[in-house]
Structures are given as structure tokens and as C-alpha cells.
Design a protein around this motif. Structure first.
Motif: not given
Length: 181
Positions: A98-111
Motif C-alpha cells: 500500500f502507499p507509504w507517504v514520505a512526509d520528511n518535511g513533516a508537512k502533513l504531520a504538522e497539519a
């Protein structure tokens, strides 16, 4: 932290899937629903100890989520190349297709409000998002305690009944039907 009733941020982020080729700039648009539910779950970091148990657990239920018109999406604050390397290093993770989001800028995690301020990684957060991109369920664990993917599936089943579901309700059981006075 975003919670029930909030919209999932409509971000387009790098994503990694599979082990056949190096990441080549693939993305996922979280604003697209295609009429499906989303199960978005974050783990803190690749190449750790608790995280692979959760990823494999969710991956083993991918077909069950798909049967319920739900797309399984994993995520961490690692890069697509780190995701690729981790998947290639572990046969069980390689099967977690399944898709693994690569949120290395933490943009989504922060949002989403799930970023640990000290470690700068995401908490173990799970979001069940309806086909209108509205969050319907959220659970968040600290960095050291894994989740129960089967419980996520149970909650999805309950949400999809659009009925009153009692404690420990499971698919196929009676829902509550209060009698008006």
C-alpha cells in the motif's frame, strides 16, 4: 490536533510503493477520495522495532479494508528512498503493498497536529476518513506503544453502519435501536 469532523488536509505528498524500482517522484493527492474511505496511519520512523509490527499488521488487513471501500495509506516522516530501502531489507514489509507517504518535511504531520516536538517524528496516529474527506475517527499513541489494526477495522465497520453501535460491537451484531418515549 485535527479531530472528528475536521477535513483531512488536501495535500499532495511524495509516496513510495513496492520494491521493484527506486522512487521516481511519485505522489499521492490526499484531497482525492474516489468515493472511498481512507485509513491513514502514521508511524514514527523507519528501521525501528514497533513500527514494522504495525505495518505488517495493517498490510495483512489490506484486503479487508478494500472490501469496505477503504484505501490503506501509511506514513512517516522519512523519505521515499528510506521507505524503499526499508521495504527491500525486510520481506514482510515488502509485502505490505500500500502507499507509504514520505512526509520528511513533516508537512502533513504538522497539519494533523501529531508531531512530537522533541523527537520531530509523528506519533502513532490513525485517522479514519470518510469519502467526503472528513475525519470520523482518530486514535493517537505515544512513540513506544503499538496499535491494533483489527480494532481500526472494527471501528470502520461501525462507522459504516451509520447506526448506534454498543461497546465491543462487531460486524454482523445487532446495533442499538432506542425506543422513543
Amino acid at each position: 490536533m485535527l479531530t472528528v469532523g475536521d477535513k483531512l488536509p488536501a495535500l499532495t505528498l511524495p509516496v513510495q510503493q513496492g520494491t521493484s524500482a527506486l522512487p521516481a517522484g511519485e505522489t499521492i493527492d490526499l484531497g482525492q477520495t474516489n468515493g472511498k474511505w481512507k485509513i491513514l496511519f502514521y508511524w514514527p520512523k523507519d528501521f525501528t522495532f514497533v513500527c514494522p509490527t504495525e505495518i505488517v499488521g495493517y498490510g495483512s488487513l489490506k484486503g479487508d479494508f478494500a472490501d469496505r471501500d477503504a484505501e490503506l495509506i501509511g506514513a512517516s516522516t522519512d523519505t521515499a528512498h528510506v521507505h524503499f530501502a526499508w521495504r527491500r531489507s525486510d520481506p514482510e514489509l515488502a509485502q505490505a503493498d500500500f502507499p507509504w507517504v514520505a512526509d520528511n518535511g513533516a508537512k502533513l504531520a504538522e497539519a494533523l497536529g501529531i508531531l512530537d516536538k522533541d523527537e520531530h517524528v509523528a506519533y502513532r496516529a490513525t485517522f479514519i476518513v470518510d469519502p467526503d474527506n472528513v475525519i470520523q475517527h482518530v486514535t493517537v499513541n505515544g512513540l513506544n506503544v503499538g496499535r491494533n489494526p483489527q480494532e481500526t477495522l472494527r471501528v470502520l465497520d461501525a462507522l459504516q453502519t451509520d447506526e448506534l453501535c454498543p461497546c465491543n460491537w462487531s460486524k454482523g451484531e445487532e446495533t442499538l435501536h432506542p425506543i422513543a418515549a
